[in-house]
Design a protein around this motif. Structure first.
Motif, mmCIF file in Angstrom:
data_model
loop_
_atom_site.group_PDB
_atom_site.id
_atom_site.type_symbol
_atom_site.label_atom_id
_atom_site.label_comp_id
_atom_site.label_asym_id
_atom_site.label_seq_id
_atom_site.Cartn_x
_atom_site.Cartn_y
_atom_site.Cartn_z
ATOM 1 N N SER A 175 3.922 -3.565 -2.608
ATOM 2 C CA SER A 175 5.113 -3.900 -1.834
ATOM 3 C C SER A 175 6.179 -4.580 -2.682
ATOM 4 O O SER A 175 6.887 -5.463 -2.216
ATOM 5 C CB SER A 175 4.785 -4.802 -0.639
ATOM 6 N N CYS A 203 4.837 2.059 -3.245
ATOM 7 C CA CYS A 203 4.515 0.896 -4.075
ATOM 8 C C CYS A 203 3.240 0.236 -3.567
ATOM 9 O O CYS A 203 3.183 -0.206 -2.428
ATOM 10 C CB CYS A 203 5.648 -0.116 -4.070
ATOM 11 N N PRO A 230 9.278 -4.202 6.324
ATOM 12 C CA PRO A 230 9.677 -2.844 6.671
ATOM 13 C C PRO A 230 9.581 -1.991 5.406
ATOM 14 O O PRO A 230 10.080 -2.378 4.358
ATOM 15 C CB PRO A 230 11.137 -2.971 7.102
ATOM 16 N N VAL A 231 8.915 -0.888 5.516
ATOM 17 C CA VAL A 231 8.712 -0.053 4.335
ATOM 18 C C VAL A 231 9.019 1.397 4.688
ATOM 19 O O VAL A 231 8.425 1.955 5.607
ATOM 20 C CB VAL A 231 7.269 -0.199 3.812
ATOM 21 N N ASN A 261 0.170 -2.925 -0.187
ATOM 22 C CA ASN A 261 0.787 -2.026 0.780
ATOM 23 C C ASN A 261 -0.155 -0.849 1.022
ATOM 24 O O ASN A 261 -0.239 0.064 0.197
ATOM 25 C CB ASN A 261 2.123 -1.552 0.206
ATOM 26 N N THR A 311 8.703 -3.154 -3.683
ATOM 27 C CA THR A 311 9.972 -2.683 -3.163
ATOM 28 C C THR A 311 9.826 -2.496 -1.663
ATOM 29 O O THR A 311 8.811 -1.992 -1.189
ATOM 30 C CB THR A 311 10.439 -1.405 -3.884
ATOM 31 N N TYR A 312 10.808 -2.960 -0.920
ATOM 32 C CA TYR A 312 10.720 -2.931 0.534
ATOM 33 C C TYR A 312 12.128 -2.998 1.093
ATOM 34 O O TYR A 312 13.093 -3.121 0.350
ATOM 35 C CB TYR A 312 9.873 -4.097 1.037
ATOM 36 N N GLU A 317 9.585 3.091 -1.349
ATOM 37 C CA GLU A 317 9.006 1.911 -0.697
ATOM 38 C C GLU A 317 7.573 2.164 -0.266
ATOM 39 O O GLU A 317 6.705 1.314 -0.414
ATOM 40 C CB GLU A 317 9.839 1.520 0.522
ATOM 41 N N SER A 364 0.540 3.021 0.710
ATOM 42 C CA SER A 364 0.792 3.673 -0.565
ATOM 43 C C SER A 364 -0.366 4.566 -0.987
ATOM 44 O O SER A 364 -1.521 4.143 -0.943
ATOM 45 C CB SER A 364 1.013 2.603 -1.627
#
Lengths: 257, 768, 453, 172
Positions: free
Chosen positions: A106, A103, D82-83, C145, A108-109, A100, C148
């Motif tokens: 995002s 990535c 949420p990660v 994100n 995948t989360y 998560e 990352s």
């Protein structure tokens, strides 16, 4: 409340690791390795439920399998005192999933069910998540797969058919979870009952080695399994906090018996 | 200027290329997926777009008869799930059962009646109408019936049960024909014979694995292929961990580790054909230590010479080990012995299985929890065991055909050309039969030899019923109903038979217009028995269809079971006979049914082709399993292609070095090696059945399919085995963790699930 | 300089540079045609095929989901590291031998980065959505994100590309002005635009000096961060042989190493084919050679450390990954890398070797082959030996991948060939600074003043 | 408005610098020098030059740093996901974004500062001698009228100018 205070409060909230502690469910699977016989019914069930492609001999020869759940096999010992141990390996739905964080888009989360969700539409195919996943359970669409007509009539309309360039993996049959939640809502219940929803692999397992449920519910079958002293997690030292818990295989020394 | 033009040209090419790429990427990013409208203008009954409909039915992928629930959407079958109400499968389905959908939607299905216009076996099939095709068959049948030559008609079917079997019986009886053969490659003929001999039982018993504490399986791969694997798996799992105070201990005796061998706690590689000796040594121990029956003296006399020490050499296991197994078997609360499968497919198979079943008698588990439970008569249809063709019966059929005694052969969904050894010369015999009719849904090897193909529905499109064989200790009947409307211009097997009956003029004897009507009529009888007519049949029938299964909880009385002294006295296993001299043919060939493909029936289903072999993870092919020691002796490694030669033929396949097989045995999975049977099966791997010697168990005439010796020669070729697994050793990484015993529940947890990680998500339980 | 006995004057520099821009021989066109053809045939066509088919056209598979595309990406990013970084360091340390070579070195940075960016496009499964990695407001309310490591890459590389472009451009403004006055036609208009009306006044020079120094100061940490971040793509994963603290310095050193070797190659080509013999001399090769040997030693040291820690850890995961690298399917590549990058550079201990052009060219190419191998091994072997032995596999690049790898060379060459016709490929004013000032009587040769730092 | 300039061309930097010093001493407006290379010692002659570029760089860095962190943290807050079990505002990775943005903005602001302080790109016609881009060193000084020009010319010639030109440019 002054702006500073508001800000401080917000900051606290967003800095708290448990900001997401209000997950609706915490879906968990336990796999009893002492029951698993490696029959692979789960593999086919998953393939049927989740529109997994038939990749063909050439692709498998290249190492591109597409089974969201697979059976790993490990030999121990030498003939004649030899054992073959099976372990089903599927997405561990880690709470601290390395895939998560990596990535960039995002895709995948963690969703509100505590599941590690994969958004196919958002995926750009960097494959970084597959590198970061220590369980090797993320599968990449190296091409757009086709089904020989009329095999495509079997495709499950509740599940997307993925195109080339996207990553995919076990979803704990999220479409079934959705349906169960909808049903619960229609029935005026707040929560899904234990056993009301099962992923295809759990449902089909002939030895009942796989158990699925919400670990937030202490009375659920899965929560009870978690109390088994045999419970452990694969590669626990990596601190990925998986939601798939294995129950140790029991091996009794034949000499001692 | 030419120079500049060239440059311009290159620029254009460059710009064009980049432009094409950009355009392509743009189109990729903006494209819309292909969409279909709902496929019905006028939807059928029970159809509701977006809402799934479930139908209960019976799985017909193997003969176990598990109950299934098929999920359909928009009139299409989407998923096969287990029917939790069915006592055999209880909600579980195996891989083969799951793949039933691909039988339904197989791209290589036969889509309508065909007649062979050219030479038999060629691709000269042309489409025809049902009337024409049925007419042609009916004409021949009528002529034979009129001439009173019903014995020149043969109906060769897969193992079917329920009322379809009864319909076949009636049809053949009306034609005055008695050649009705059910043929399944792995039908446990010898087990029937052994039960018959020992207990006088004509039906297979039920093995109560789930309550057993100590189970010895002599060669039966009960978790993967043997008889009713799903039900056995349920029992296995529950025996292991469903009871609070006990964990079942499983021992597997076989020369090559099977799936059941891997699941077992102890795997003992007895020499091929010596399983019976092993069993007798245990039996002797039982008589000595545990058995207190009236006929103890007879047993003692019969078993006296089978001490662990005396059998140890033949069995090729340490006497102490045999002794220990015997002690444990005798000492456990609920001990159970089962036998069958490849390991019990030698020339001494019946004697071996008698010895194995004697263990159950001696340990006193008959009719007890965790023991052997005898089955009542089937709830629906009739017992077909007498109709099951052994290898000898198939040879007789072939001989009859060669002698010109067969005029019509009707083949229903069975594929003897694939599952009989070349030595049976069945293909040549078929050439002598003037009319071959196939009712198969798929273009298999036997169907390719047909003159007329009357393709049948798959089980997901047809009506039928089934009584599981072996049963679960009480009468169970299950109805299988069509879950989708037929995809093609095919007909249900029962309908084809009824249509043929009409062609022959049997309207009065078999008056039903369709299988569905026949079924309903037949179930009226059951209805009358069950309810005494208190509720209407329609309600009953609807309830049956809704539940998919009907059962009656009436068990059998086991007190009367006894073994005659003659039988006891005659107990002797005898040496297994192998075809081929040991000097020339040093290895025993051990062909075994593949986990997914079984006897080859699953080979046309791509899911199963792609399913890694349970033990080796190989997909899409055949391989030869060699002990590492044997491989080292031969100087071969994984992927080297070897010729496997028996006195009856030769096949070539790549080597897989298999750590759990006896060094004097080589194993080849059955299932691949089809020459027909659709795109997924054709020309893939080899079929080890082809080179088997025509060795038979003398009493039953069953094929002793692991009684062939072979020799191996290197071809010098090498191929990369296509497998999904990498390194097969754990390398001390503790992935599959081992507990040395099972501590009782509720002890200190070794895993604190809710927050092992510092930052894992706290769990809050909301009140429901 | 036997062919030019007359002493080099300021005007000669302008003449030489303008000549290099305006007078184009057929050899250039032939080379350019070849480069463009290679780019199209070896890069774009296979790529289009891959776009249509999917990444399956490459040889990546289940454990090894990253392959040569990413190796090429790291390689080109690495190659970019010497240009601007070295130029900045040498500018700040005021080493005057930098002046003859820095322009082309910086150009190398720029084009390597561009090629690396293209490799990202080739690498990802759906490059048509690559813009989703950029933080731009959109109606869906989606954002990338930023946790990352790949986003760090996006940010660092765009910053680096921006910074490098600005840096090379700033340094070239006075030269654009000089060339502007000497050209006609479309070139003149282009240089008028590019030179922004530079006159060379004292104020302009002063501001340029300051700005240039600030940029140099900013770009040094940036460049270091860029390759550290690239290393984090790997090091922040849990993959046994990649999850290592040493990775950032390892990558940075490797990057500078391969970049410096790349500069040697480019220097040779410029010197030979652009007739810059007066400006690029054996002194440059000598200094670069010294630098290379130091880098080679550091690189070897870090490699040895990697082996030692993996062996010393005693864990199966590290140990097996190491074993596979050293003795597995790609062992021959590993030993080739050691030979090319650790052993062969020791030849440069000899000054005679360092000052011989052709051997230095060969060695520089050999080093870069070795460094490409290193990147390939990082990606191609480590991923094949991860935690679960049952999912181990072997990765073999496909013909499409190899073709694209070759095609990137064509693309780089094309860009560079176009560059030398637009940018003065040596810095006119900085060369002049190192020459005898008009009116003085000095003896130094151009470009040699100062020597090594 | 047009401003008149006297421009002297010198073959060597020292002479040009000397001429500029003399012109300044003679009461002319501060002359400007044009040269093919940066000249040393200009500040000793014409007075210290102050550059605002460093302020731009600093401001750019600060703004970039703040923007970088706000970009990372802000987008994380508005796009709540949420990660990996991490907090929404995850400091270590965001610091890297901050770092990169600091440098990016530092660079951009430096360039901006350069353009502003060097008055580039030139938007009006100004005095220019192309030779100054090759090997001549030019001194340009603003003159009011012909007499003034004569005076400048004489100073320039005296200092060693090879050529003195009368030129015009648009006044600022």
């Amino acid at each position: 409340m002054s702006f500073i205070d508001q800000f401080a409060e917000q900051w606290q909230a967003y800095r708290k690791p448990g900001y997401y502690d209000k997950f609706d469910y915490a879906w968990t699977m336990t796999i009893d390795l002492d029951r698993c016989t490696g029959c692979e019914a789960c593999v086919t069930a998953c393939q049927a439920e989740n529109n997994l492609p038939i990749v063909g001999e050439e692709e498998i020869a290249k190492g591109r399998t597409m089974h969201w759940i697979r059976i790993e096999r490990y030999w121990e010992g030498e003939y004649p005192d030899i054992k073959l141990r099976f372990i089903p390996m599927l997405c561990q739905q880690c709470d601290a999933a390395p895939c998560e964080t990596v990535c960039p888009v995002s895709a995948t989360y963690h969703n509100q069910d505590g599941l590690n969700a994969q958004v196919y539409n958002r995926c750009i195919g960097t494959r970084a998540c597959a590198v970061y996943c220590p369980y090797e359970v993320r599968y990449f669409n190296y091409q757009t797969h086709h089904w020989d007509t009329p095999l495509d009539q079997q495709l499950n309309p509740d599940v997307t058919v993925r195109e080339k360039g996207v990553m995919e993996k076990c979803t704990f049959c999220i479409q079934r979870i959705r349906l169960a939640k909808d049903t619960a809502k229609d029935d005026g219940r707040r929560r899904v009952r234990d056993g009301e929803v099962q992923p295809a692999c759990v449902q089909t397992c002939p030895t009942e080695a796989l158990v699925f449920g919400d670990r937030q519910d202490p009375d659920s079958a899965v929560a009870k399994q978690l109390n088994d002293p045999r419970a452990y997690r694969v590669l626990e030292e990596l601190n990925t906090a998986p939601s798939v818990v294995y129950l140790k295989k029991v091996e009794v020394d034949a000499g001692a018996r | 200027m030419a120079n500049i033009e060239r440059r311009d040209f290159l620029k254009l090419v460059g710009a064009g290329g980049i432009g094409a790429g950009a355009g392509f990427m743009l189109s990729e990013s903006t494209k819309h997926p292909l969409e279909y409208l709902v496929p019905y203008a006028v939807p059928p009954e029970e159809f509701s777009s977006g809402i799934a409909t479930w139908y209960n039915s019976v799985c017909s992928m193997c003969s176990a008869g598990c109950g299934i629930t098929v999920r359909t959407r928009e009139g299409r079958a989407k998923k096969i799930e287990g029917n939790p109400a069915h006592p055999v499968s209880q909600g579980a389905v195996c891989a083969l059962g799951q793949a039933g959908l691909q039988a339904l939607y197989n791209p290589d299905r036969l889509t309508g009646p065909l007649v062979q216009n050219a030479e038999r076996g060629s691709a000269g099939f042309v489409k025809t109408t049902w009337d024409e095709a049925l007419g042609r068959v009916g004409e021949t049948l009528s002529a034979l019936k009129a001439a009173g030559q019903g014995d020149r008609i043969c109906l060769l079917t897969e193992g079917v049960g329920g009322h379809l079997a009864e319909l076949f019986e009636r049809f053949m009886a009306e034609l005055g024909a008695d050649r009705l053969l059910h043929y399944e490659f792995a039908h446990p003929q010898t087990l029937y014979a052994a039960n018959q001999r020992l207990f006088g039982e004509t039906r297979l018993p039920y093995y109560d694995l789930q309550n057993a504490d100590y189970v010895i399986s002599f060669g039966a791969d009960y978790l993967s292929t043997w008889i009713s694997p799903v039900h056995h798996s349920l029992g296995f799992g529950r025996s292991r961990h469903a009871r609070p105070d006990a964990r079942g201990y499983f021992v597997q005796v076989e020369p090559r580790m099977s799936v059941s061998g891997a699941a077992a706690d102890e795997w003992l590689a007895a020499a091929p054909g010596t399983e019976g000796l092993f069993a007798l040594a245990i039996a002797r121990h039982l008589v000595e230590k545990r058995y207190r029956g009236a006929d103890r003296d007879a047993w003692a006399a019969a078993l006296d010479r089978y001490t662990p020490a005396s059998v140890a050499e033949a069995v090729d296991l340490p006497a102490a080990r045999i002794e220990r197994v015997a002690q444990k078997f005798a000492a456990s609360k609920a001990s159970l012995a089962i036998g069958g499968g490849t390991a019990c497919s030698h020339t001494n198979a019946v004697a071996t299985l008698v010895a194995v079943n004697a263990l159950n008698y001696l340990v006193g588990n008959l009719g007890k929890p965790g023991g052997v439970v005898f089955n009542p008569e089937p709830a629906v249809g009739r017992d077909t065991q007498a109709r099951h063709a052994t290898y000898r019966a198939m040879r007789e059929l072939a001989d009859a055909a060669r002698a010109g005694k067969i005029d019509v052969l009707i083949v229903n969904n069975t594929n003897p050309l694939f599952t009989l050894p070349d030595a049976a010369e069945f293909a040549a015999a078929l050439q002598e039969i003037p009319l071959i009719v196939s009712l198969s849904s798929f273009p298999d090897e036997t169907t390719a030899m047909a003159d007329v193909i009357l393709p049948s529905h798959t089980y997901l499109e047809s009506w039928g019923d089934h009584s599981p064989e072996p049963g679960v200790g009480f009468p169970v009947g299950a109805v299988s109903q069509p879950v989708v409307s037929p995809l093609y211009n095919t007909r249900a097997t029962g309908d084809i038979v009824l249509a043929l009956a009409r062609q022959v003029g049997l309207d009065e004897a078999l008056p039903w217009p369709s299988m569905e009507d026949y079924l309903r009529d037949s179930w009226r009888t059951i209805h009358a028995q069950v309810s005494g007519g208190t509720e209407g049949f329609d309600t009953f029938w609807r309830d049956i269809l809704r539940a998919g299964v009907w059962g009656e909880d009436t068990g059998r009385d086991h007190a009367s079971v006894s073994v005659s002294r003659n039988v006891i006295a005659s107990i002797d296993v005898g040496e297994p006979e192998f075809a081929g001299a040991e000097e020339t043919y040093p290895f025993v060939l051990y062909p075994y049914e593949s986990n997914a493909l079984r006897d080859g029936r699953g080979a046309n289903l791509p899911w199963l082709q792609e399913l890694p072999d349970a033990m080796t993870s190989i997909v899409y092919g055949s391989w030869i399993e060699l002990n590492p020691q044997t491989a080292a002796q031969l100087g071969v490694k994984e992927g080297d292609v070897l010729d496997v030669e028996s006195p009856y033929g030769k096949i070539a396949a790549p080597v897989y070095v298999y750590p759990a097989i006896r060094p004097d045995v080589i194993a080849i999975p059955i299932g691949q090696g089809h020459t027909e049977y659709g795109r997924y099966a054709r020309n893939r791997g080899v079929n080890p059945i082809r080179i088997l010697a025509p060795q038979m168990e003398p009493e039953t005439g069953a094929l002793a399919w692991s009684a062939t010796r072979v020799k191996l020669t290197r071809t010098g070729r090498h191929v990369e085995l296509v497998k999904t697994g990498g390194e097969s050793r754990e390398l001390g990484r503790d992935i599959v963790q081992i507990a040395s015993s099972t501590p009782a529940q509720g002890e200190a947890r070794s895993v604190a699930l809710q927050s092992t990680r510092l930052r894992s998500i706290p769990i809050t339980v909301e009140p429901t | 300089m036997p062919d030019n006995p007359r002493k080099l004057q300021f005007a000669d520099v302008n003449d030489d540079v303008v000549r290099s821009l305006t007078q184009t021989g057929s050899a250039y066109y032939i080379t350019l045609t070849v480069a463009i053809t290679v780019t199209l045939v070896c890069f774009f066509f296979p790529w289009f095929y891959q776009l249509n088919y999917g990444i399956g056209a490459a040889g990546m598979n289940q454990p090894t989901v990253w392959g040569t595309y990413l190796a090429s990406f790291i390689f080109w990013i690495g190659l970019s590291h010497s240009g601007t970084l070295l130029s900045c360091v040498l500018h700040i340390t005021q080493s005057s031998w930098r002046k003859a070579m820095y322009r082309s070195a910086e150009a190398m940075t720029l084009f390597s980065l561009m090629v690396a960016g293209t490799m990202v496009m080739v690498h990802v499964g759906r490059p048509w959505f690559i813009h989703w990695t950029l933080p731009y407001p959109n109606q869906m309310g989606l954002w990338p994100n930023f946790r990352s490591p790949l986003m760090f890459d996006v940010m660092a590389i765009t910053t680096y590309l921006t910074g490098s472009s600005i840096f090379i451009y700033m340094g070239t403004i006075p030269d654009f002005a000089a060339v502007r006055d000497r050209t006609t036609g479309w070139r003149h208009h282009m240089y008028v635009m590019l030179s922004l009306g530079w006159r060379g006044t004292d104020t302009e020079w002063h501001r340029l000096g300051w700005a240039y120094t600030f940029l140099a100061v900013l770009i040094i940490p940036l460049a270091v961060s860029v390759h550290s971040i690239v290393s984090w793509d790997f090091a922040l994963s849990l993959v046994p042989a990649l999850h290592q603290t040493i990775f950032a310095p390892y990558f940075v050193v490797g990057a500078i190493y391969s970049g410096t070797a790349g500069i040697v190659t480019v220097m040779f080509v410029l010197r030979k084919y652009m007739n810059f013999e007066h400006y690029i001399t054996d002194l440059h090769f000598d200094n670069l050679g010294k630098l290379l040997i130091v880098l080679s030693l550091i690189w070897t040291y870090i490699n040895a450390l990697e082996l030692f820690t993996a062996w010393y850890s005693g864990t199966s995961t590290e140990y097996e990954a190491l074993k596979y690298k050293l003795f597995g399917y790609y062992a021959w590549l590993y030993w080739e890398m050691i030979l090319f990058c650790a052993v062969a550079p020791l030849l440069m201990i000899s000054k005679r070797f360092r000052t011989s052009f052709v051997p230095m060219l060969i060695l520089s190419i050999v080093i870069n082959i070795g460094m490409y191998t290193e990147r390939f091994l990082i990606v191609g072997t480590s991923l094949s030996r991860q935690y679960l032995p049952d999912s181990w596999g072997v990765y073999v690049p496909s013909s499409v991948e190899i073709s694209i790898m070759v095609g990137t060379l064509g693309m780089f060459s094309t860009l560079f060939l176009i560059f030398v016709k637009i940018f003065p490929s040596i810095s006119i004013y900085e060369i002049k600074e190192t020459m005898d000032q008009p009116g003085e009587a000095a003896t130094s040769t151009p470009g040699t003043e100062g020597g090594a730092d | 408005m047009v401003s008149h300039q006297a421009v002297g061309l010198f073959p060597a930097p020292d002479a040009a610098l000397a001429a500029a010093g003399k012109l300044k001493g003679a009461g002319f407006a501060t002359p400007s020098l044009m040269s093919p290379i940066p000249m040393e010692g200009v500040e000793e002659v014409l007075g210290e030059k102050k550059s605002v570029i460093k302020r731009f760089t600093l401001m750019g860095g600060i703004i970039g740093g703040i923007c970088g962190f706000l970009l990372a943290a802000g987008t994380a807050v508005v796009y709540l996901h949420p990660v990996g079990g991490r907090p929404i505002i995850t400091i270590p990775p965001f610091l890297i974004i901050t770092y990169e943005m600091t440098i990016l903005f530092g660079i951009l602001f430096t360039v901006l500062g350069f353009f502003i302080s060097a008055r580039l790109p030139a938007i009006r016609e100004r005095v220019y001698v192309p030779e100054a881009a090759v090997d001549k060193f030019a001194v340009a000084v603003e003159v009011d009228d012909d007499a003034h020009f004569q005076k400048a010319e004489s100073i320039l010639r005296e200092a060693g100018a090879e050529e003195v030109r009368a030129m015009k440019e648009e006044a600022a």
